[in-house]
Design an enzyme around this catalytic site. Sequence first.
Site, PDB file in Angstrom:
ATOM      1  N   HIS A  20     -57.617 -45.204 -11.083  1.00  0.00           N
ATOM      2  CA  HIS A  20     -58.483 -45.574  -9.964  1.00  0.00           C
ATOM      3  C   HIS A  20     -58.933 -44.334  -9.196  1.00  0.00           C
ATOM      4  O   HIS A  20     -58.128 -43.504  -8.827  1.00  0.00           O
ATOM      5  CB  HIS A  20     -57.743 -46.530  -9.032  1.00  0.00           C
ATOM      6  CG  HIS A  20     -58.600 -47.094  -7.958  1.00  0.00           C
ATOM      7  ND1 HIS A  20     -58.112 -47.348  -6.712  1.00  0.00           N
ATOM      8  CD2 HIS A  20     -59.909 -47.459  -7.952  1.00  0.00           C
ATOM      9  CE1 HIS A  20     -59.090 -47.854  -5.965  1.00  0.00           C
ATOM     10  NE2 HIS A  20     -60.187 -47.924  -6.695  1.00  0.00           N
ATOM     11  N   ASP A  28     -76.121 -33.522 -18.167  1.00  0.00           N
ATOM     12  CA  ASP A  28     -77.076 -32.903 -19.089  1.00  0.00           C
ATOM     13  C   ASP A  28     -76.480 -31.614 -19.644  1.00  0.00           C
ATOM     14  O   ASP A  28     -75.371 -31.208 -19.265  1.00  0.00           O
ATOM     15  CB  ASP A  28     -78.427 -32.685 -18.409  1.00  0.00           C
ATOM     16  CG  ASP A  28     -78.372 -31.808 -17.171  1.00  0.00           C
ATOM     17  OD1 ASP A  28     -77.536 -30.865 -17.104  1.00  0.00           O
ATOM     18  OD2 ASP A  28     -79.187 -32.033 -16.251  1.00  0.00           O
ATOM     19  N   HIS A  98     -78.483 -32.141  -4.899  1.00  0.00           N
ATOM     20  CA  HIS A  98     -77.903 -31.636  -6.148  1.00  0.00           C
ATOM     21  C   HIS A  98     -76.788 -30.619  -5.898  1.00  0.00           C
ATOM     22  O   HIS A  98     -75.775 -30.628  -6.614  1.00  0.00           O
ATOM     23  CB  HIS A  98     -78.998 -31.022  -7.022  1.00  0.00           C
ATOM     24  CG  HIS A  98     -78.544 -30.648  -8.393  1.00  0.00           C
ATOM     25  ND1 HIS A  98     -78.023 -31.563  -9.277  1.00  0.00           N
ATOM     26  CD2 HIS A  98     -78.529 -29.460  -9.036  1.00  0.00           C
ATOM     27  CE1 HIS A  98     -77.699 -30.958 -10.409  1.00  0.00           C
ATOM     28  NE2 HIS A  98     -78.003 -29.674 -10.288  1.00  0.00           N
ATOM     29  N   ASN A 124     -77.686 -36.465 -14.542  1.00  0.00           N
ATOM     30  CA  ASN A 124     -76.251 -36.359 -14.289  1.00  0.00           C
ATOM     31  C   ASN A 124     -75.819 -37.534 -13.425  1.00  0.00           C
ATOM     32  O   ASN A 124     -76.555 -37.978 -12.541  1.00  0.00           O
ATOM     33  CB  ASN A 124     -75.934 -35.068 -13.514  1.00  0.00           C
ATOM     34  CG  ASN A 124     -76.459 -33.835 -14.186  1.00  0.00           C
ATOM     35  OD1 ASN A 124     -76.010 -33.472 -15.254  1.00  0.00           O
ATOM     36  ND2 ASN A 124     -77.418 -33.177 -13.549  1.00  0.00           N
TER      37      ASN A 124
END
Length: 134
Positions: A20, A28, A98, A124
């Site tokens: 968990h 990528d 990002h 991603n």
Amino acid sequence: MKKHGVLNSHLSRVIAGLGHSDYLVVCDAGLPIPHGGEVVDLALTRNIPRFLDVVNAILEEMQVERAVIAEEMEDVNRSTHNELLRMLAGTEISKVAHEEFKRLTRENGNTTFVRTGEVTAFANVILVSGVNFD
């Protein structure tokens, strides 16, 4: 020999071993992966295998509690973004810059990377493992 689902033994073992809140980062070919991080490297050549194909196979076997994507994906890689949202329908999805995405992949101690051959920008996702208790 396994008949269905993920046939790659390394990836199958990783999925089965998730607990968990563990992170499984499907990425990528260009996402920086921390030195020493566990990597299931599926990349064969440019765009083989494709990011969405790998995510689809993983979602067949993994209980996903939530997901994290880069907010830039929506503008720069709209078709992948839209298909990923469709695939993750019903799952909480967070969007972060990002740079924050990359920071998150470096800071969680329970992170495994699945590197695809994808060569399109921002393909991603962090899949956060859930539990399938009734």
